[in-house]
Every structure is written in structure tokens, then in C-alpha cells.
Design a protein around this motif. Structure first.
Motif, short mmCIF file in Angstrom:
data_model
loop_
_atom_site.label_atom_id
_atom_site.label_comp_id
_atom_site.label_asym_id
_atom_site.label_seq_id
_atom_site.Cartn_x
_atom_site.Cartn_y
_atom_site.Cartn_z
N GLN A 255 97.34 41.25 84.51
CA GLN A 255 96.79 39.99 84.99
C GLN A 255 97.75 38.86 84.65
O GLN A 255 98.29 38.79 83.54
CB GLN A 255 95.43 39.68 84.33
N GLU B 81 100.60 33.61 93.63
CA GLU B 81 99.62 34.70 93.80
C GLU B 81 99.02 35.11 92.46
O GLU B 81 99.04 36.29 92.08
CB GLU B 81 100.27 35.89 94.51
N ASP C 111 96.24 35.94 89.49
CA ASP C 111 94.94 36.60 89.42
C ASP C 111 93.87 35.64 88.93
O ASP C 111 92.67 35.87 89.15
CB ASP C 111 95.02 37.79 88.46
N HIS C 112 94.30 34.57 88.28
CA HIS C 112 93.37 33.67 87.59
C HIS C 112 94.00 32.29 87.51
O HIS C 112 95.21 32.17 87.30
CB HIS C 112 93.11 34.23 86.18
N LEU D 289 89.86 32.84 95.30
CA LEU D 289 89.61 32.77 93.86
C LEU D 289 88.24 32.13 93.65
O LEU D 289 88.02 30.98 94.02
CB LEU D 289 90.69 31.94 93.16
N ARG E 252 90.42 36.03 90.77
CA ARG E 252 90.53 36.79 92.02
C ARG E 252 89.31 37.69 92.23
O ARG E 252 88.82 37.85 93.34
CB ARG E 252 91.80 37.64 91.97
N ASP E 253 88.82 38.28 91.16
CA ASP E 253 87.62 39.12 91.21
C ASP E 253 87.07 39.22 89.80
O ASP E 253 87.62 38.63 88.86
CB ASP E 253 87.93 40.51 91.79
#
Length: 390
Positions: free
Chosen positions: A175, A203, A205-206, A253, A263-264
């Protein structure tokens, strides 16, 4: 509990994390009021070179205090913060992580995060961290606009950020997170849009996006007081928050806490969720706070005093408090109201009278058995919490 090196406290019941504070920075940012230092020499035992050994001494003391490895169900999250942890050699960060694994045991899927400045890492250092067990990295980007970075006293080149993020990806970090700040004096809407676009181009993830707070005693506060720069504008910051939410949500996001988007579900910061759910953690380092089984304590703040106590075989704890049931409820309201899933209605006995009013004002809504902030309520979260905790 009167000493963290005294009789064992009760076994940890549930998730357990460890925070490791690294108090060193290359430059002290003007807005920062964290417990950080730029000098290499802070007194006997408080140098960068000796810091890992000092922190490992406290880690071993923590294991004795908790009684035995069997009293802790494994460490699920570790977060190295500061300061700038990556001011230390990667080998030292890995040694501290290895010590935690040795005395407590890391669970198989442990989340291990380090904060980093883009100019404090290299491909080799990131490879060493990833090979040593670090799974997540959070880059302090703050802004992509040079004049905003200059006001914040940030020294990195924004053009270096994509390179650092790519190095982390190449090293195999699971991550990658990006930290942003909005509301800096002189920052325009276009500036903030540029920073959001820059962050999304990485890009990540968080993303964490925090409103600038002018903390008393900081260089930024002194500049504002002298009239050199204007104070942040609350209305402008509210607009910037809504812009961030729109832009980040459109990019896939989703918000899961007031200032955090992921992101998830897998990309959410599990360590911070541990705090927000009032779980148990041990804080290693000068000024670090801990919480286990309703007992909260904090270490002496200065790195030299911290090192001297541990060198003498003494606890670094400065003071502690025991949370009574009413304090625990207030803290749950303060923390869990910030989360996307909201606050269980069952803990709101004393604040029930405010719920109807808050609902009518469009600041909260009831979803199942939880009270959840609306988008408008997120802008006024502190006021909502005050109403819920009379």
C-alpha cells in the motif's frame, strides 16, 4: 498502574498495535507542533545513531510489563511515525521491527507502515524496508505547488514525488498512501486542485487530506500573529474539503474517516482504525502515548530524558490516567463519529436529546442502529460531537 515496568497489566483483549515515534527531521516545518527535533545531538544517548537501541530497550520493557507474549494476541499493526522515520537508516527501522516480532510476535498479515518524506528515501532504502517486513508507506506530500510548500517550510521538490512513489511500488510495498494539507495561507482553489490532480496521478491506494491548523507556539502561528500571512479561512477550507471529497470519490477513493480516503476496504489504514475504535496499543519513543485496558499513559517528551531513563533501567513514562466509564463513552463518541459507519446509538444515552435536532438540521442520519454524519455534518463534526456529549 503506577509504572510501565511494574506488575503486569491485564492481558490484551482484542487487536493490539504498536506505534514507534522517531523524533528526527531534517528541517522543522513551520506549521508542525509534533515532538520533533532537527539537531543530531540532543544529549547523551539521544542521537540518530543510538536511537534504535534505545527504542528496543523500551520494546523489551513493554514485553515485561505486559507479562508475557501470551498476554498479547500478536501485533496486528505497527506504525512508525514522527518526525521522519526514514531519517534513520533502514537497517535501524528493521531492527526495531524485528525486536517487536521477537518479543510479541507479528500476526501473519500484520500491517507495518512507515511515514516518509519523498526526499528521505532511495530505491535501496525502500528495498531494505520492504525486505525487512514493512508493507505500507505514507509519503508526506502536502502540496504539489512550490509557493504552498514554501509557506509550509517543506523542502522536497514536488517533481521528485512520482519517482519516490514508483520506487516504493518497485520495492513491492502493498500500500502507498499520500498525505495532503489544504488551507495554507495563499493557497488558491486552483492550487488545491493541482495538488489533488498530482496526488491522483500517483495512483495511490490511500489519501489523507488535513485542514491546516495554526498551532500555538509554531513558527506559522508567529507569522500569522505578526500579520505576515493571513490566518486560514474556515469557509475556504470547507470548500476545499468538499472539493477533495468530490475529486477523490470520482477517482474511486471512498472516504472512511473524515480526513481519509481509500481505494477499497483493504487499503484503509488498519492502525489508525485501531485508534478510532479505542483498541489497545503501545507507544514507543519520547512523548509517545499508549492505551491498554482502559489505562492511558505517555512518555517523557524530550529524547535525551527518554534515553537517560531507559539507560538507567527506569520507565520512560511521565504520567498516566485511568479512563472511567463516562470518559470512555465521550472518547468513543469523539472518535467513532468520525467514521463512515458512524456511531452505535446504544452508547448515546446522555446525548439522545440532541439526535433529533441534529437530524432535523441535516447534520446526521440514522442508518440501522448507527448515527452517521451527513456530508454537511462532516464539515461540522466537532460541533456535532459537542452536542452529543453534553
Amino acid at each position: 498502574m503506577t509504572s510501565i515496568d511494574g506488575p503486569p497489566i491485564p492481558p490484551v483483549d482484542g487487536p493490539f498495535g504498536v506505534y514507534v515515534h522517531v523524533p528526527f527531521c531534517s528541517v522543522r516545518c513551520g506549521y508542525c507542533d509534533f515532538n520533533t527535533y532537527t539537531a543530531d545531538e540532543l544529549g547523551e544517548g539521544a542521537t540518530r545513531a543510538s536511537y534504535a537501541n534505545t527504542a528496543i530497550t523500551e520494546i523489551e520493557m513493554a514485553a515485561r510489563t505486559l507479562g508475557s507474549v501470551g498476554n498479547v494476541p500478536g501485533v496486528g499493526t505497527v506504525f512508525f511515525g514522527g518526525g521522519t522515520p526514514t531519517q534513520l537508516p533502514s537497517v535501524d527501522l528493521v531492527r526495531m521491527l524485528d525486536s517487536l516480532d521477537s518479543v510479541f510476535g507479528l500476526v501473519p498479515d500484520a500491517e507495518v507502515t512507515t511515514e516518509a518524506n519523498p526526499d528521505s528515501v532511495t530505491p535501496a532504502s525502500l528495498d531494505e524496508l520492504r525486505d525487512g517486513g514493512f508493507t505500507r508507506i505514507s509519503f508526506g506530500v502536502q502540496s504539489a505547488v512550490p509557493h504552498v510548500l514554501a509557506t509550509l517550510d517543506r523542502t522536497h521538490d514536488p517533481e521528485r514525488v512520482p519517482e519516490a512513489v514508483q520506487w516504493a511500488r518497485d520495492a513491492g510495498f502493498e500500500q502507498v498512501s499520500v498525505d495532503l494539507i489544504y488551507g495554507t495561507p495563499g493557497e488558491s482553489v486552483d492550487d488545491w486542485q493541482a495538488s489533488l490532480d498530482h496526488a491522483l496521478g500517483l495512483e495511490p491506494d490511500h489519501v489523507s487530506a488535513y485542514a491546516l491548523i495554526v498551532e500555538e507556539g509554531t513558527a506559522l502561528a508567529r507569522r500569522v500573529a505578526r500579520g505576515e500571512i493571513p490566518a486560514p479561512d474556515d469557509d475556504a477550507m470547507a470548500d476545499m474539503y468538499l472539493m477533495a471529497d468530490d475529486v477523490l470519490t470520482s477517482a474511486g477513493l471512498g472516504w472512511y474517516e473524515l480526513s481519509n480516503w481509500a481505494r477499497d476496504a483493504e487499503a484503509r489504514c488498519r492502525h489508525n482504525l485501531l485508534y478510532w475504535h479505542s483498541a489497545d496499543w503501545w507507544g514507543i519513543g519520547p512523548g509517545a502515548h499508549s492505551h491498554v485496558d482502559g489505562v492511558r499513559w505517555w512518555n517523557v517528551k524530550h529524547p535525551a530524558a527518554y534515553a537517560q531513563r531507559l539507560a538507567a533501567g527506569e520507565s520512560p513514562m511521565l504520567d498516566h490516567e485511568i479512563l472511567d466509564p463516562s470518559m470512555s463513552v465521550v472518547e468513543r463518541v469523539m472518535l467513532e463519529a468520525r467514521l463512515r459507519e458512524g456511531l452505535p446509538l446504544g452508547i448515546l444515552e446522555s446525548g439522545r436529546g440532541a439526535v433529533s435536532s441534529l437530524t432535523e438540521r441535516g447534520l446526521v442520519e440514522i442508518t440501522g442502529d448507527h448515527l452517521v454524519l451527513t456530508r454537511e455534518g462532516r464539515l461540522l463534526a466537532d460541533a456535532v460531537v459537542r452536542d452529543l456529549t453534553p
